[in-house]
Scaffold this active site. Sequence first.
Site, PDB file in Angstrom:
ATOM      1  N   GLY A 138    -117.096  55.330  -7.694  1.00  0.00           N
ATOM      2  CA  GLY A 138    -116.989  55.994  -6.406  1.00  0.00           C
ATOM      3  C   GLY A 138    -115.818  55.465  -5.612  1.00  0.00           C
ATOM      4  N   LYS A 186    -115.089  46.179  -6.960  1.00  0.00           N
ATOM      5  CA  LYS A 186    -114.530  46.842  -5.779  1.00  0.00           C
ATOM      6  C   LYS A 186    -113.077  46.414  -5.658  1.00  0.00           C
ATOM      7  CE  LYS A 186    -117.070  47.071  -2.028  1.00  0.00           C
ATOM      8  NZ  LYS A 186    -117.701  46.731  -0.711  1.00  0.00           N
ATOM      9  N   ASP A 238    -121.987  48.836   9.647  1.00  0.00           N
ATOM     10  CA  ASP A 238    -121.681  50.046   8.874  1.00  0.00           C
ATOM     11  C   ASP A 238    -122.844  50.399   7.949  1.00  0.00           C
ATOM     12  OD1 ASP A 238    -120.108  52.231   8.234  1.00  0.00           O
ATOM     13  OD2 ASP A 238    -119.014  51.193   6.647  1.00  0.00           O
ATOM     14  N   GLY A 263    -114.888  54.025  -1.657  1.00  0.00           N
ATOM     15  CA  GLY A 263    -115.349  53.612  -0.342  1.00  0.00           C
ATOM     16  C   GLY A 263    -114.188  53.360   0.590  1.00  0.00           C
ATOM     17  N   GLY A 264    -114.490  52.925   1.808  1.00  0.00           N
ATOM     18  CA  GLY A 264    -113.444  52.628   2.770  1.00  0.00           C
ATOM     19  C   GLY A 264    -112.568  51.480   2.316  1.00  0.00           C
ATOM     20  N   PHE A 265    -113.143  50.566   1.551  1.00  0.00           N
ATOM     21  CA  PHE A 265    -112.414  49.411   1.024  1.00  0.00           C
ATOM     22  C   PHE A 265    -111.456  49.831  -0.078  1.00  0.00           C
ATOM     23  CE2 PHE A 265    -112.510  44.759   0.370  1.00  0.00           C
ATOM     24  CZ  PHE A 265    -111.862  44.671  -0.857  1.00  0.00           C
ATOM     25  N   GLY A 266    -111.861  50.812  -0.885  1.00  0.00           N
ATOM     26  CA  GLY A 266    -111.090  51.245  -2.045  1.00  0.00           C
ATOM     27  C   GLY A 266    -112.022  51.715  -3.138  1.00  0.00           C
ATOM     28  N   PRO A 267    -111.496  52.009  -4.322  1.00  0.00           N
ATOM     29  CA  PRO A 267    -112.326  52.503  -5.421  1.00  0.00           C
ATOM     30  C   PRO A 267    -113.233  51.418  -5.989  1.00  0.00           C
ATOM     31  CG  PRO A 267    -110.082  52.132  -6.177  1.00  0.00           C
ATOM     32  CD  PRO A 267    -110.067  51.916  -4.695  1.00  0.00           C
ATOM     33  N   VAL A 268    -114.355  51.855  -6.546  1.00  0.00           N
ATOM     34  CA  VAL A 268    -115.304  50.950  -7.197  1.00  0.00           C
ATOM     35  C   VAL A 268    -115.452  51.378  -8.654  1.00  0.00           C
ATOM     36  CG1 VAL A 268    -117.650  50.022  -7.191  1.00  0.00           C
ATOM     37  CG2 VAL A 268    -116.543  50.620  -5.026  1.00  0.00           C
TER      38      VAL A 268
END
Length: 252
Positions: free
Chosen positions: A38, A59, A156, A40-45
Amino acid sequence: MKLIWTLTVVPILLGLGLLCFASIMTSTNDFSAESKLGQGGFGPVYKGRLNDGQEIAIKRLSRSSGQELVEFKNELILIARLQHTNLVRILGCCIHGDEKMLIYEYMTNKSLDFFLFDENRNAELNWPKRFNIIEGIAQGLLYLHKYSRMRVIHRDLKSNNILLDEGMNPKISDFGMARIFNQNETQATTNRVVGTYGYMSPEYAMEGTFSIKSDIYSFGVLILEIISGRRNSSFVHLDRTFNLLGYVSLDH
């Protein structure tokens, strides 16, 4: 430069593993599309498998802005120091040039929103499972707010930050935006509002004021979503668009 040095030393001090970039590349088949879990805001996982067969979730932070590095460090330190059955467990990290990655235990059933908002998978969440998920999130929050060695405000809390293990037990994840409070501190104000609209309390979204109550508000939104199986956003009733909170407050 000091922050990079800290990111290298901190995992060792916390007893976490430092994985080499080559092993991460191998475990994810060079970050293939098939390995991606997926975004996320952090980056891809990504999903990976180590040489010993252990499955992991990776992550990946590919950009190198100062704020994202701070969030990387924040999540690394917080999750390593917090231990609870309803919090995701971090195994280590990988730092290689501009690449910064966090390594987590792999959650077999992905995230809550993967089931909750899908017409077919939603049926797998019977009422006992939904109650168990709500109770598990509550236990995790109670630990963060009251029983951990430091009082933590997540900031969050939302459905895709709730991961599910093989038994469909919930684990709160993604602590990049979290803030630590002193025991005598009850609230704080920030000029940089972070998180996800729809889950934010009004005072936080409009004024930047956050506290334990901010997480409780988000938890309330989550409970409504879990019970109804509907997202908080884009709820239409009688030709009017509400969020889920607006709909349940209507006089039916």
